[in-house]
Design a protein around this motif. Structure first.
Motif, PDB file in Angstrom:
ATOM      1  N   SER A  93      20.350  36.805  30.029  1.00 48.22           N
ATOM      2  CA  SER A  93      21.564  37.604  29.793  1.00 48.22           C
ATOM      3  C   SER A  93      21.503  38.317  28.447  1.00 48.22           C
ATOM      4  CB  SER A  93      22.808  36.720  29.890  1.00 48.22           C
ATOM      5  OG  SER A  93      22.841  35.837  28.803  1.00 48.22           O
ATOM      6  N   ASN A  95      22.215  39.193  37.081  1.00 49.04           N
ATOM      7  CA  ASN A  95      22.991  40.415  36.857  1.00 49.04           C
ATOM      8  C   ASN A  95      22.149  41.587  37.360  1.00 49.04           C
ATOM      9  OD1 ASN A  95      24.487  42.540  35.930  1.00 49.04           O
ATOM     10  ND2 ASN A  95      24.566  41.880  33.795  1.00 49.04           N
ATOM     11  N   TYR A  96      21.997  41.617  38.682  1.00 43.60           N
ATOM     12  CA  TYR A  96      21.054  42.594  39.247  1.00 43.60           C
ATOM     13  C   TYR A  96      21.513  44.033  39.038  1.00 43.60           C
ATOM     14  CZ  TYR A  96      24.197  42.303  43.289  1.00 43.60           C
ATOM     15  OH  TYR A  96      25.296  42.305  44.084  1.00 43.60           O
ATOM     16  N   SER A  97      22.829  44.263  39.065  1.00 46.68           N
ATOM     17  CA  SER A  97      23.286  45.646  38.846  1.00 46.68           C
ATOM     18  C   SER A  97      22.963  46.069  37.409  1.00 46.68           C
ATOM     19  CB  SER A  97      24.783  45.771  39.118  1.00 46.68           C
ATOM     20  OG  SER A  97      25.481  44.844  38.317  1.00 46.68           O
ATOM     21  N   GLY A  98      23.113  45.120  36.486  1.00 46.29           N
ATOM     22  CA  GLY A  98      22.769  45.411  35.085  1.00 46.29           C
ATOM     23  C   GLY A  98      21.274  45.625  34.922  1.00 46.29           C
ATOM     24  N   GLY A 101      24.902  42.146  28.899  1.00 42.59           N
ATOM     25  CA  GLY A 101      24.755  41.017  29.828  1.00 42.59           C
ATOM     26  C   GLY A 101      23.392  40.918  30.488  1.00 42.59           C
ATOM     27  N   VAL A 102      22.419  41.653  29.988  1.00 38.48           N
ATOM     28  CA  VAL A 102      21.070  41.601  30.553  1.00 38.48           C
ATOM     29  C   VAL A 102      20.054  41.563  29.425  1.00 38.48           C
ATOM     30  CG1 VAL A 102      19.563  42.560  32.324  1.00 38.48           C
ATOM     31  CG2 VAL A 102      21.897  43.368  32.159  1.00 38.48           C
TER      32      VAL A 102
END
Ligand code: PMP
Length: 408
Positions: free
Chosen positions: A91, A277-280, A230-231
């Motif tokens: 993260s 957090n795949y979208s991130g 967050g990534v």
């Protein structure tokens, strides 16, 4: 080649007015802004192929998984790592260090062992190791600094067979000091000490060719390189991968689960429990493309000019003291102003639309070493202009003059 003026146009937030003034965003060491291309990627993901990764065989899940794994590959290329398995999604830089501490260090530390960090560190590369040492009865030691520069003689002397990890930043988030990590890594190798590099600040200011640079672990965050919050990423050199024990349990990281026991998935999945957090991560991919398109070296050299300009305008103001005089500075510069508290300064200059950071910068050891508990940090990025650096100087003078007037 696109000019810096054209590149600046990519960042919608820079057109915002703050208290009716043009925004001058100089808090890039805390987080960077996102260009339209990266924002578009986020919207496209959620508009066209949002589905949880690794769990389904339907089309959207496959698309989502494919895009996420493509970013692992992109990071592998970005770092010149040998294989994708060496890239673990986290993260952020803090999480990356904690992962090394909990998955690796905790299992190797014995009472009497030593972990070395430095006085220059962000708490994320300091407290993490200190706490694990306390729990394991090991000794946590800090390589000292002199005027914002790491004391390399002391560092050399502190290395020994007892040291089980050397954790050091590549660039300080307070003084902007560029640390000679190449030399430290070479010295550590003499004792076979694994090295963790905190690349959170450095990642925009230099390239990391990990085929050449023989660190063992390296962590950084997407949000300091035009990506979302967050990534982050933890690079683990292949030879340590199998030493990494899972420390977060749940979905995605298991193989077979029964009442009696659980076996774990292959790496890197074993270290990536739960929905990532795949979208991130996917959006970060667009940021990596964006940065690589500009070129890290081109960007770093322009940012160096901006920092030099900031240094020049601030040095010309008698009440301003620049903290630390490292041989090489990247990304940020911190100051203290005689007679003006950092919080007063930051809230006043904010009224001119200028965003600077104040506080201990999550790096109390180095700030305290300078005899202070709060500082003012200025950190430009490539979308800032020389004109903005001049304005920083002008507004700083105005703020100082204001506080001198009200004191009379
Ligand atoms: N290390 C350094 C040098 C940093 O500047 C930061 C962020 N300020 C971190 C680690 C931690 O990064 P994050 O908060 O994104 O986990």
């Amino acid at each position: 080649m696109r000019t810096w003026e054209e590149i600046r146009e990519d960042f919608p937030i820079l057109k915002e007015k703050i208290h009716g003034k043009d925004l001058i965003y100089l808090d890039n060491a805390a987080t960077t802004q996102l260009p339209q291309q990266v924002l578009d990627c986020f919207v496209e993901h959620y508009t066209k192929y949002n589905a949880n990764v690794h769990r389904g065989i339907h089309y959207l899940s496959e698309q989502s998984t494919m895009h996420m794994e493509a970013v692992r590959n992109k990071l592998k290329d970005f770092l010149h790592a040998e294989n994708q398995g060496e890239i673990i999604f986290t993260s952020g830089a803090t999480d990356s260090a904690n992962l090394v501490a909990q998955s690796f260090l905790r299992h190797v530390l014995q009472p009497g062992d030593v972990v070395l960090s430095t006085e220059l560190e962000h708490h994320a590369n300091f407290v993490v190791w200190q706490q694990v040492c306390q729990e394991c009865g090991a000794e946590f030691r800090m390589i000292p600094t002199v005027d914002g520069e790491l004391d390399m003689d002391a560092a050399h002397k502190m290395l020994s067979d007892k040291v089980k990890l050397l954790a050091v930043t590549a660039v300080s988030n307070v003084t902007g000091t560029v640390v000679d990590i190449e030399t430290l890594i070479a010295w550590a190798k003499e004792y076979e000490i694994p090295v963790y590099i905190d690349a959170a600040q450095a990642v925009r200011h230099r390239t990391f060719d990990l085929a050449g640079l023989q660190c063992d672990f390296l962590g950084f965050s997407a949000h300091k390189m035009m990506g979302p919050t967050g990534v982050g990423c933890l690079f683990v050199r292949e030879k340590w991968l199998n030493e990494m024990q899972p420390y977060r349990y749940g979905g995605g990281m298991i193989d077979i689960v029964t009442e009696e026991k659980t076996t774990f998935a292959e790496l890197p999945a074993r270290l990536e429990a739960g929905t990532p957090n795949y979208s991130g991560i996917i959006t970060w991919g667009a940021a990596l493309d964006y940065l690589m398109d500009i070129g890290i070296e081109r960007m770093a050299s322009y940012e160096e000019e901006l920092i030099k300009k900031a240094e020049e305008v601030l040095e010309a103001i008698p009440q301003v003291n620049i903290l630390g005089h490292p041989k090489q500075r990247a990304g940020c510069i911190s100051i203290q102003i005689d007679g003006v508290h950092p919080y007063d300064f930051a809230s006043m200059i904010d009224k001119y639309g200028v965003a600077v950071r104040t506080g201990s910068m999550c790096a109390q050891p180095i700030v305290n070493k300078m005899g202070l508990d709060t500082v003012i940090r200025i950190s430009p990025a490539f979308y800032n202009t020389m004109e903005e650096m001049k304005k920083l100087g002008e507004y700083t003078e105005k703020v100082i003059a204001f506080f001198e007037r009200i004191k009379r």
